[in-house]
Design a protein around this motif. Structure first.
Motif, PDB file in Angstrom:
ATOM      1  N   SER A  59       0.829  -1.205   0.000  1.00 21.08           N
ATOM      2  CA  SER A  59       0.000   0.000   0.000  1.00 21.08           C
ATOM      3  C   SER A  59       0.859   1.249   0.000  1.00 21.08           C
ATOM      4  N   LEU A  60       0.292   2.324  -0.542  1.00 22.85           N
ATOM      5  CA  LEU A  60       0.893   3.653  -0.511  1.00 22.85           C
ATOM      6  C   LEU A  60      -0.141   4.595   0.082  1.00 22.85           C
ATOM      7  N   ASP A  77      -5.138   9.940   1.325  1.00 28.55           N
ATOM      8  CA  ASP A  77      -5.346   9.056   0.171  1.00 28.55           C
ATOM      9  C   ASP A  77      -4.591   7.757   0.401  1.00 28.55           C
ATOM     10  N   LYS A  78      -5.069   6.679  -0.226  1.00 25.49           N
ATOM     11  CA  LYS A  78      -4.435   5.360  -0.063  1.00 25.49           C
ATOM     12  C   LYS A  78      -4.728   4.508  -1.286  1.00 25.49           C
ATOM     13  N   ALA A  79      -3.733   3.729  -1.706  1.00 29.32           N
ATOM     14  CA  ALA A  79      -3.888   2.779  -2.812  1.00 29.32           C
ATOM     15  C   ALA A  79      -3.217   1.472  -2.412  1.00 29.32           C
ATOM     16  N   THR A  80      -3.772   0.341  -2.874  1.00 26.37           N
ATOM     17  CA  THR A  80      -3.249  -0.984  -2.532  1.00 26.37           C
ATOM     18  C   THR A  80      -3.243  -1.872  -3.762  1.00 26.37           C
ATOM     19  N   LEU A 108       1.191   2.135  -7.793  1.00 25.97           N
ATOM     20  CA  LEU A 108       0.403   2.763  -6.737  1.00 25.97           C
ATOM     21  C   LEU A 108       0.479   4.273  -6.910  1.00 25.97           C
ATOM     22  N   THR A 109      -0.654   4.955  -6.825  1.00 29.93           N
ATOM     23  CA  THR A 109      -0.699   6.401  -7.000  1.00 29.93           C
ATOM     24  C   THR A 109      -1.555   7.038  -5.924  1.00 29.93           C
ATOM     25  N   VAL A 110      -1.050   8.108  -5.300  1.00 31.47           N
ATOM     26  CA  VAL A 110      -1.822   8.888  -4.335  1.00 31.47           C
ATOM     27  C   VAL A 110      -1.732  10.360  -4.730  1.00 31.47           C
ATOM     28  N   ASP A 132       3.773   6.965   2.964  1.00 30.76           N
ATOM     29  CA  ASP A 132       4.339   5.700   3.418  1.00 30.76           C
ATOM     30  C   ASP A 132       4.065   4.598   2.404  1.00 30.76           C
ATOM     31  N   LEU A 133       5.093   3.805   2.129  1.00 29.28           N
ATOM     32  CA  LEU A 133       4.963   2.575   1.347  1.00 29.28           C
ATOM     33  C   LEU A 133       5.125   1.421   2.324  1.00 29.28           C
TER      34      LEU A 133
END
Length: 298
Positions: free
Chosen positions: A84-85, A105-108, A129-131, A141-142
């Motif tokens: 996740s980012l 924002d969060k992407a997984t 992954l894009t935020v 954070d990654l």
């Protein structure tokens, strides 16, 4: 570098049942993740693929990050690795003064054996992954799980990072960035604007008196601001755990308690006992009716 191995359980026929299904859920081990920052044009920004950790390692805002599993790993069938980012607003430009944080924002994505680096990688497409890009003090954070660290309770949520209390989330942190040029503007307040009160006449100032001895009072000095207490930055590691379980796409319906249970059938059902009981009930009912009629005639 840790290798990821998976062992398939042989299907063993059971007495009176079909063959058992093979599973690899218990054999998935930690895997090493590699990452790199990419721009809007798809070109690499800064360093290329790396597994290096470090909370302040990123000097560039990681708006988009490509991830993969490092070469030389054997990933078992069915093993998945969530990465996740997440972006947060902070109260300062680095971890020591980050203060209260808020998830923006969060992407997984989920890495599998298809995402292991190998030969001819230049022609491969990697998961990305894009935020949102921060416009004030922030932290990105990654990390190697799919938990949302937003301070909410319940499954899938975790505590927000908070340096003063040493809340070093997210867990399984791989790399991070802190920075920004200006404080984040707070949102509009919902409280009504206070009505100004009628100004009052200020009181007559009192002339300070000279203390005994004829010496003027010592000039008060403002104490220097307290510097933030020393603390360590959150630990990082490129080795992340596998996804423990995946919820079923269509859960099986639970049996309803409103209807009666279905009648038992088959060779094991007590058909003779049920039939005998039914016949006895009919006979008793007929006898009761006969006795009632004789009582009316007498």
């Amino acid at each position: 570098m840790l290798a990821v191995t998976a062992f398939a359980t042989s299907a063993v026929p059971l007495l009176g049942a079909g063959a058992a299904s093979a599973t690899t859920a218990g054999a998935c081990e930690s895997a090493t993740v590699q990452y790199r920052i990419v721009g809007a044009d798809g070109n690499v920004v800064g360093a290329d693929w790396t597994s290096q950790g470090g909370f302040h390692q990123w000097d560039t805002v990681p708006g988009s990050v490509q991830v993969r599993l490092a070469a030389g790993q054997t990933v078992g069938e069915g093993c998945k690795y969530p990465v996740s980012l997440a972006e947060y607003t902070t109260e300062g430009p680095n971890w020591y003064v980050s203060g209260h944080q808020s998830l923006v924002d969060k992407a997984t994505v989920y890495l599998t054996d298809d995402d292991v680096a190998g030969t001819d990688d230049a022609k491969r497409t990697w998961q990305k992954l894009t935020v949102k890009s921060p416009d004030c003090y922030g932290q990105i954070d990654l990390y190697g799980d799919d938990i949302t660290y937003d301070g909410k309770t319940g499954e899938g949520h975790g505590p927000v990072p908070y340096e003063p209390d040493n809340v070093v989330t997210p867990y399984h942190l791989i790399a991070a960035w802190n920075g920004g040029e200006q404080p984040c503007t707070p949102g509009p307040s919902d409280s009504p604007t206070p009505t100004p009160s009628t100004p009052t006449t200020p009181a007559t100032p009192v002339t300070p008196t000279t203390p005994a001895g004829g010496q003027p009072p010592a000039e008060e000095t403002t104490p220097p601001p307290t510097s933030p207490k020393p603390s360590t930055t959150p630990p990082t590691t490129p080795d992340v755990p596998p996804l423990v379980s995946t919820p079923p796409a269509t859960p099986e319906p639970s049996p309803s308690d409103s209807g009666p249970p279905l009648a038992e059938t088959g060779a094991s059902a007590p058909v003779g006992t049920l039939a005998g009981g039914a016949a006895l009930a009919v006979a008793l009912g007929a006898g009761a009716v006969y006795a009632s009629r004789r009582a009316r005639r007498s």
